[in-house]
Scaffold this active site. Structure first.
Site, mmCIF file in Angstrom:
data_model
loop_
_atom_site.group_PDB
_atom_site.id
_atom_site.type_symbol
_atom_site.label_atom_id
_atom_site.label_comp_id
_atom_site.label_asym_id
_atom_site.label_seq_id
_atom_site.Cartn_x
_atom_site.Cartn_y
_atom_site.Cartn_z
ATOM 1 N N HIS A 99 0.752 -1.046 0.052
ATOM 2 C CA HIS A 99 -0.167 -0.088 -0.010
ATOM 3 C C HIS A 99 0.964 1.222 -0.011
ATOM 4 O O HIS A 99 1.981 1.419 0.612
ATOM 5 C CB HIS A 99 -1.058 0.070 1.059
ATOM 6 N N HIS A 101 1.074 5.317 1.252
ATOM 7 C CA HIS A 101 0.254 6.188 1.972
ATOM 8 C C HIS A 101 0.197 7.634 1.070
ATOM 9 O O HIS A 101 1.499 7.937 0.476
ATOM 10 C CB HIS A 101 0.932 6.650 3.065
#
Ligand code: AMP
Ligand code: ZN
Length: 142
Positions: A99, A101
């Site tokens: 992922h 940010h």
């Protein structure tokens, strides 16, 4: 990958504050935002982190990051934006599904960047040479 939180979010089994979705990617708001609008972009295909993500996926990610970053900034009126990827626990990774940010920042929001250390005499040059060699090896064998 049945136990992966972000796989479950990608599959729609766990709700999220979705801000973008296509066949291969999903972006949603982080549940504990550093600032409001803090978003996470994930490839739907599971990989542990960026170090284990295939190159085609990595190549597709960056333009999407920029697009989402601009949208987040516009909507929350941010003055800047940090893009971050934590890989492995030592670097702060707690969810083991790749992922990115996207963190809106405001002048005077109180967060500080990391501090820097100084190299010992000669350390930087020796290290740069070692890493350059390793990079070459990696490029030859990929
Ligand atoms: P990292 O430290 O890079 O692994 O970050 C994981 C992030 O996932 C943290 O910022 C969490 O706040 C966020 N997070 C954990 N669970 C959820 C969830 N269910 N929905 C949205 N974000 C989450
Ligand atoms: Zn996963």
């Amino acid at each position: 990958m049945n136990d992966c939180l972000f796989c479950k979010i990608a599959a729609g089994e766990i709700p999220s504050g979705k801000i973008y979705e296509d066949e291969r990617f999903l972006a949603f708001l982080d549940i504990m935002p550093i600032n409001p609008g803090h978003a996470l972009l994930i490839p739907k295909n599971h990989s542990r982190n960026m170090l284990e993500t295939d190159e085609a996926t990595l190549r597709e990610l960056m333009p999407l990051v920029a697009k989402l970053a601009r949208a987040v900034m516009t909507v929350v009126g941010a003055n800047g934006i940090n893009i971050g990827i934590n890989n492995e626990p030592a670097a702060g990774q707690v969810v083991f599904h790749t992922h990115i940010h996207i963190i809106p920042r405001f002048s005077g929001d109180g967060y500080r960047m990391w501090g820097g250390k100084e190299y010992e005499e000669g350390e930087e040059k020796a290290l740069a040479e070692k890493i350059a060699t390793e990079v070459e090896t990696g490029l030859r064998t990929r």
